[in-house]
Motif scaffolding. Structure first.
Motif, short mmCIF file in Angstrom:
data_model
loop_
_atom_site.label_atom_id
_atom_site.label_comp_id
_atom_site.label_asym_id
_atom_site.label_seq_id
_atom_site.Cartn_x
_atom_site.Cartn_y
_atom_site.Cartn_z
N LEU A 37 3.74 -11.49 -2.98
CA LEU A 37 4.77 -11.11 -3.33
C LEU A 37 5.23 -10.87 -1.52
CD1 LEU A 37 7.07 -10.11 -4.81
CD2 LEU A 37 6.82 -7.90 -4.43
N VAL A 38 4.73 -11.14 -0.58
CA VAL A 38 5.92 -10.60 0.80
C VAL A 38 6.03 -12.52 0.79
CG1 VAL A 38 5.45 -11.09 2.99
CG2 VAL A 38 5.37 -9.25 2.00
N SER A 39 4.60 -13.92 0.59
CA SER A 39 4.85 -15.32 0.38
C SER A 39 5.73 -15.81 -0.67
CB SER A 39 3.66 -15.24 0.03
OG SER A 39 3.34 -16.97 0.53
N LYS A 40 6.15 -15.18 -1.13
CA LYS A 40 7.11 -15.77 -2.59
C LYS A 40 8.02 -15.26 -2.09
CE LYS A 40 8.61 -14.95 -7.27
NZ LYS A 40 8.75 -14.16 -8.22
N ALA A 53 9.71 -5.24 3.53
CA ALA A 53 10.30 -4.19 2.73
C ALA A 53 10.82 -4.44 1.87
CB ALA A 53 11.65 -4.04 4.07
N ILE A 54 10.89 -5.04 1.13
CA ILE A 54 11.32 -5.80 -0.30
C ILE A 54 10.10 -5.25 -0.83
CG2 ILE A 54 11.93 -6.76 -2.17
CD1 ILE A 54 14.29 -8.26 0.09
N ALA A 55 9.07 -5.68 -0.53
CA ALA A 55 7.73 -5.54 -1.71
C ALA A 55 7.44 -4.30 -1.16
CB ALA A 55 6.84 -6.67 -0.87
N ALA A 56 7.68 -3.39 -0.49
CA ALA A 56 7.20 -1.98 0.08
C ALA A 56 8.12 -1.25 -0.88
CB ALA A 56 7.36 -1.51 1.47
N SER A 57 9.02 -1.71 -0.86
CA SER A 57 9.84 -0.77 -2.20
C SER A 57 9.52 -1.01 -3.26
CB SER A 57 11.83 -1.37 -1.75
OG SER A 57 12.39 -0.37 -2.76
N ILE A 58 9.10 -1.66 -3.84
CA ILE A 58 8.90 -2.64 -5.54
C ILE A 58 7.78 -1.54 -5.76
CG2 ILE A 58 7.94 -4.31 -6.76
CD1 ILE A 58 10.27 -6.51 -5.32
N GLY A 59 6.02 -2.08 -4.45
CA GLY A 59 5.13 -1.05 -4.79
C GLY A 59 5.50 0.47 -4.99
N ARG A 60 6.74 1.20 -3.69
CA ARG A 60 6.64 2.26 -4.12
C ARG A 60 7.35 3.34 -4.98
NH1 ARG A 60 8.78 1.95 0.95
NH2 ARG A 60 6.39 2.21 2.49
N LYS A 61 7.97 1.86 -5.63
CA LYS A 61 8.80 2.33 -7.12
C LYS A 61 7.75 1.63 -8.49
CE LYS A 61 12.46 1.47 -9.86
NZ LYS A 61 13.64 0.22 -9.85
N GLY A 64 4.86 5.31 -7.05
CA GLY A 64 5.27 6.05 -6.24
C GLY A 64 4.72 6.38 -4.78
N LYS A 65 5.10 6.85 -4.73
CA LYS A 65 4.96 6.73 -3.17
C LYS A 65 3.41 7.62 -2.37
CE LYS A 65 6.72 9.83 1.48
NZ LYS A 65 7.22 10.97 1.82
N LYS A 66 2.25 8.50 -2.80
CA LYS A 66 1.69 8.95 -3.06
C LYS A 66 0.12 8.02 -3.01
CE LYS A 66 -1.74 12.58 -3.64
NZ LYS A 66 -2.41 13.26 -3.93
N LYS A 67 0.53 6.80 -4.66
CA LYS A 67 -0.89 5.65 -4.83
C LYS A 67 0.02 4.67 -4.29
CE LYS A 67 -3.16 3.85 -7.36
NZ LYS A 67 -4.85 4.28 -7.50
N PHE A 68 1.70 4.41 -2.84
CA PHE A 68 1.03 3.10 -2.45
C PHE A 68 0.91 3.84 -0.73
CE2 PHE A 68 4.25 1.13 0.32
CZ PHE A 68 3.89 -0.34 -0.22
N GLN A 69 1.08 5.07 -0.40
CA GLN A 69 0.14 5.28 0.80
C GLN A 69 -0.70 4.65 0.60
OE1 GLN A 69 3.18 5.07 1.96
NE2 GLN A 69 2.32 5.74 3.46
#
Length: 75
Positions: A37-40, A53-61, A64-69
């Motif tokens: 996703l970052v490459s795209k 930052a965008i990819a992390a935001s999408i992942g957290r959404k 969820g915060k706990k699972k993404f961490q």
């Protein structure tokens, strides 16, 4: 009679394969999906930092915060 296979010397002339994630696993938590996703996003003109930052935001959404961490810690 011609040989069935190309001589070993011609192996180096092949084009490299396109990487889809920097060698990371495409399984959940492996980091490959994030890297892809970052490459795209970078291909769409985003900087490395903003793409991450965008990819992390999408992942957290999505997860969820706990699972993404937990996934970030693994991969």
């Amino acid at each position: 009679m011609e040989p069935k296979y190309a001589p070993i010397a011609n192996i180096g002339n092949r084009l490299p394969r396109k990487s889809s994630g920097g060698g990371k696993s495409m399984k959940l938590g492996g980091g490959g999906r994030f890297a892809k996703l970052v490459s795209k996003l970078k291909g769409e003109g985003k900087s490395e930092e903003s793409a991450k930052a965008i990819a992390a935001s999408i992942g957290r959404k999505k997860y969820g915060k706990k699972k993404f961490q937990e996934m970030a810690r693994k991969g």
